[in-house]
Design an enzyme around this catalytic site. Structure first.
Site, PDB file in Angstrom:
ATOM      1  N   ARG A  21       0.915  -1.209   0.082  1.00 38.62           N
ATOM      2  CA  ARG A  21       0.200   0.192  -0.120  1.00 38.62           C
ATOM      3  C   ARG A  21       0.751   1.435   0.011  1.00 38.62           C
ATOM      4  O   ARG A  21       1.829   1.145   0.467  1.00 38.62           O
ATOM      5  CB  ARG A  21      -0.877   0.098   1.287  1.00 38.62           C
ATOM      6  N   HIS A  43      -0.333   0.857  -9.729  1.00 43.51           N
ATOM      7  CA  HIS A  43      -1.319   0.097  -8.791  1.00 43.51           C
ATOM      8  C   HIS A  43      -1.951  -1.153  -9.838  1.00 43.51           C
ATOM      9  O   HIS A  43      -3.364  -1.381  -9.479  1.00 43.51           O
ATOM     10  CB  HIS A  43      -2.280   0.900  -8.368  1.00 43.51           C
TER      11      HIS A  43
END
Lengths: 321, 321
Positions: free
Chosen positions: A236, A284
């Site tokens: 993350r 991502h």
């Protein structure tokens, strides 16, 4: 008596997997149950027993008084946990082989890219320079994986098969065949000291926010065959201190980084990461969600739950993952 | 009676592994035997029983009347076989795990790069464009390996572990667990038809020279999830028709290529390969030679030979590898 409905609360998906396409998938696998794509009119919130969510708006889930289980359509639940009004019902993470394997592909690719001097070779090609440099074998490098859940263990297995030395670090002690396992704050330094390539697959919690910072980078193996150690973050963005990463690339504390996640996504156009020559940046996409696999997984879990079996991969709210 | 000497004929090595450094390595592992770095003065050619060679000059080996075995310090013997005066003694290829594993690293890296859209993502980063595209899992792609020797089999194993579908093609039939094996001219088309990423690890012989040409590329899977099929050549430059590769990149018969080898090396500065956006080019460094491992391998083979055991990995001159 009709079965409780399944509400889909899906925001910010990609064009390829729009809420409508998710709805079709879920209808395929929940044929005897009403599937409601929110927001919807004419819905009695009390009929909804299950919710499958992707980045729901804080407060949105509190509207269902008879909710029994929440399914998060990805691996990380940090965004959900930040919702102060999140109903106190079981929260289930997605853990499907497809997602695990995609993450392993990303980790193996990026470890190999740095190991095999891909940034140098790319520059050489651009400069039309035929200039091989000495290349150490995989066995000369130690890859350290922070986070030894399903994703970390699968990545470790393949990296071992290729020939890398592999260590892992987790909050609580784990045992993984062929992996040198470290646990907790007390063993973090020993783990870092032997690590040439640091792979982050940690969940984002109060304990891990900002953990990828200069203190950590300074403790990596600075006599690495790579010249300087490498960071790969596929966990993350909130795990990383981005100012520290940039400063450490400048002063040589880090030799290169691969980043799939950022504190702000999409990454703003003025971020220095875009153009830094030692940064490999991906949007991502390390481990895409596969709606086919995930909708089947949710349907299977609901069936288990309704026959009184335990839910799999339920989140421990105390730990935060 | 003294043991026959070992002559080293080493040309065109890298700075890191100069002939002198090879000599030190061989002296370490052949302590009871004279190791002569050629050219040398005061050497009686009849004392030389063994030769370890790297790109020897044609005719150079014919100077030793009592030569018993020639060891080639790399995997491919095509350059040696072109020497018309090559003494008719056993010729042994290097087959050490270190070299096999390095080649596997290269193959796995380049298959993953194309699979994971690395060229597209690199362009996106350069353009500061956050634009993930749909990503298929490894199991959606079939990798076809031409050449199922030690290198091909090891690469196939790891690609299978990652999740790719793997097929192999070889001159004579092979059986490899989990690999769909094809053999000979009769089965080549069936092999190509199912292949999204073609990996060439073939030896260079009269039969394989120029085999990587438009005829072959046109038969690959043109309904591939990749859009267009990909070629990875880590064998020999002489296998490839370079004009065909360039033309097939232009007309879309090939979507991208990774090339480690070229018909002329170093690749000339005016080669269009340097700057083509769909070419990933490496300077013939897919599988570096490790002098430690190879000198030990040669010493072990000489010991076997002198006790009457069979040499391992002897070249079949009829086949050419």
């Amino acid at each position: 008596m009709t079965k409780g409905a399944l509400a889909l609360l899906i925001h910010g998906g990609t064009d390829n997997w729009s809420p409508d396409r998710w709805k079709l998938r879920f209808e395929d696998v929940c044929r005897d149950r009403r599937v409601i794509l929110m927001p919807a009119t004419g819905v009695d919130p009390s009929e909804v027993h299950y919710a499958a969510v992707w980045k729901p708006v804080p407060g949105e889930l509190a509207a269902f008084p008879n909710l029994k289980v929440i399914f998060n359509l990805g691996a990380g639940v940090d965004a959900l946990m930040a919702d102060k009004s999140l109903p106190d019902v079981p929260l289930v993470r997605v853990a499907v082989d497809d997602l695990t394997n995609r993450m392993m592909e990303y980790v193996v690719l990026h470890v190999l890219m740095h190991h095999r001097q891909e940034l140098y070779l790319r520059d050489s090609q651009a400069a039309k320079r035929w200039a091989p440099k000495p290349q150490w074998p995989a066995g000369a490098l130690s890859v350290g994986i922070m986070g030894l859940g399903t994703l970390g263990i699968r990545s470790a297995e393949v990296l071992k098969t290729i020939g890398f030395r592999v260590a892992g670090w987790s909050r609580s002690p784990r045992q993984v065949d062929g992996v040198n396992c470290f646990a907790g704050a007390a063993e973090l330094d020993a783990f870092l000291r032997r690590t040439d390539i640091l792979v982050s697959l940690l969940p984002l919690t109060a304990d891990t926010r900002g953990i990828l910072n200069r203190d950590i980078f300074a403790k990596l193996n600075h006599t690495s065959p790579l010249g300087a150690p490498v960071l790969i973050n596929a966990g993350r963005g909130g795990l990383q201190n981005e100012a520290d990463i940039l400063a450490c690339l400048v002063d040589g504390t880090l030799g290169a980084v691969s980043l799939d996640v950022f504190t702000q996504e999409p990454l703003p156009a003025d971020s220095p990461f875009w153009t830094h020559p030692k940064v490999v940046l991906t949007p991502h996409n390390a481990a895409d969600t596969d709606p086919d696999e995930i909708s089947k997984y949710v349907a299977r879990q609901i069936a288990r739950f309704e026959t009184g079996e335990a839910l799999e991969n339920a989140v421990d709210r105390g730990r935060g993952y």
